[in-house]
Design an enzyme around this catalytic site. Structure first.
Site, PDB file in Angstrom:
ATOM      1  N   MET A 192      66.316   9.182  31.980  1.00 46.41           N
ATOM      2  CA  MET A 192      66.368   7.988  31.119  1.00 46.41           C
ATOM      3  C   MET A 192      67.303   8.236  29.934  1.00 46.41           C
ATOM      4  SD  MET A 192      62.394   6.712  31.379  1.00 46.41           S
ATOM      5  CE  MET A 192      61.586   8.305  31.472  1.00 46.41           C
ATOM      6  N   HIS A 193      68.590   8.187  30.207  1.00 46.26           N
ATOM      7  CA  HIS A 193      69.593   8.645  29.251  1.00 46.26           C
ATOM      8  C   HIS A 193      69.968   7.619  28.190  1.00 46.26           C
ATOM      9  CE1 HIS A 193      71.530   6.858  32.782  1.00 46.26           C
ATOM     10  NE2 HIS A 193      72.460   6.416  31.971  1.00 46.26           N
ATOM     11  N   HIS A 194      69.385   6.421  28.220  1.00 46.35           N
ATOM     12  CA  HIS A 194      69.698   5.434  27.186  1.00 46.35           C
ATOM     13  C   HIS A 194      68.706   5.490  26.016  1.00 46.35           C
ATOM     14  CE1 HIS A 194      72.887   3.522  29.414  1.00 46.35           C
ATOM     15  NE2 HIS A 194      72.106   3.354  30.463  1.00 46.35           N
ATOM     16  N   ALA A 195      67.663   6.274  26.136  1.00 48.29           N
ATOM     17  CA  ALA A 195      66.664   6.361  25.073  1.00 48.29           C
ATOM     18  C   ALA A 195      67.082   7.398  24.029  1.00 48.29           C
ATOM     19  CB  ALA A 195      65.303   6.735  25.663  1.00 48.29           C
ATOM     20  N   SER A 201      66.618   1.656  25.405  1.00 46.29           N
ATOM     21  CA  SER A 201      67.322   0.507  25.953  1.00 46.29           C
ATOM     22  C   SER A 201      67.641   0.778  27.412  1.00 46.29           C
ATOM     23  CB  SER A 201      68.626   0.234  25.177  1.00 46.29           C
ATOM     24  OG  SER A 201      69.534   1.321  25.333  1.00 46.29           O
TER      25      SER A 201
END
Length: 243
Positions: A192-195, A201
């Site tokens: 989950m690299h957008h957090a 997000s």
């Protein structure tokens, strides 16, 4: 890298299949992968690490591969999940594909993680962000970019969306430790690299990658430093299939 080891094992398996006489016993690919895993194992590291990872799932048994998966990875929510471009149930398809292609003989060969706690998440995320995400369906809708969540009860979003996401996090943390021990590991979810520390997000509420790295660093200070030097030189591979 892990995928090269798998591909090499697959090539050897295909050679055996082609060369073996009709009716003879053939070695399954899953068995060859298990042998590959055993040859790279560092049992002295496993003993040091296991005690620090009891909160994120069961440690890999002798008959399992360092591949982490839980059915709870798959998110369903009254069909609303289909309104998002991301396939929230693709993880079970990956697991089924591994069986279909004889990479594994059964799901019992995969290591099962558990959902992390709010306390674990606070190692990276602020308490304020976690509280808002947990209690506000509107915030969850913003982070996942799935607008219909905003009108659902927070308890339903917690159970059907956030709790599964926390299981993904447990899987990444556990896979990182298994990669240190076995030289490679795969989490069929996570990534989950957008957090980041105070927000999320793009369907990513929690920064599982940073959480996994911080856990390894924390364990370093409690255990012998020799294994961490091995990690720091990059001598392991971890794949996050969900990214």
């Amino acid at each position: 890298m892990w995928w090269r080891k798998w591909r090499s094992a697959a090539a050897r398996s295909s050679t055996i299949t082609a060369a073996a006489p009709a009716g003879s016993m053939q070695t399954p690919l899953s068995t060859k992968l298990a042998e590959c895993c055993s040859s790279a194992a560092r049992p002295e590291l496993a003993e040091q690490l296991q005690q620090h990872y009891k909160d994120v799932g069961s440690w890999k048994s002798r008959d399992q591969l360092p591949v982490v998966y839980h059915p709870d990875y798959n998110i369903t929510l009254l069909g609303l999940e289909k309104l998002h471009p991301f396939d929230s149930c693709k993880f079970q398809k990956v697991a089924a594909g591994l069986q279909e292609h004889q990479v594994i003989s059964s799901l019992k060969q995969l290591v099962q993680p558990t959902a992390v706690t709010q306390r674990t998440l606070q190692d990276v995320h602020t308490a304020e962000y976690l509280q808002e995400l947990w209690t506000s369906s509107t915030k969850a809708a913003q982070v996942t970019e799935l607008a219909p969540l905003a009108v659902l009860p927070a308890s339903l979003v917690q159970r059907q969306v956030l709790k599964p996401m926390q299981t993904h996090v447990g899987g990444t943390i556990l896979a990182a430790a298994l990669a240190v021990v076995h030289g490679w590991a795969v989490n069929l979810g996570g990534g989950m690299h957008h957090a980041y520390w105070q927000d999320g997000s793009g369907w990513c509420p929690y920064d599982d990658i940073t959480l996994a790295i911080r856990r390894l660093r924390c364990v370093r200070h409690r255990s012998a430093r020799t294994w961490f030097g091995w990690v720091a030189r990059g001598r392991f591979d971890m794949c996050l299939a969900g990214s």
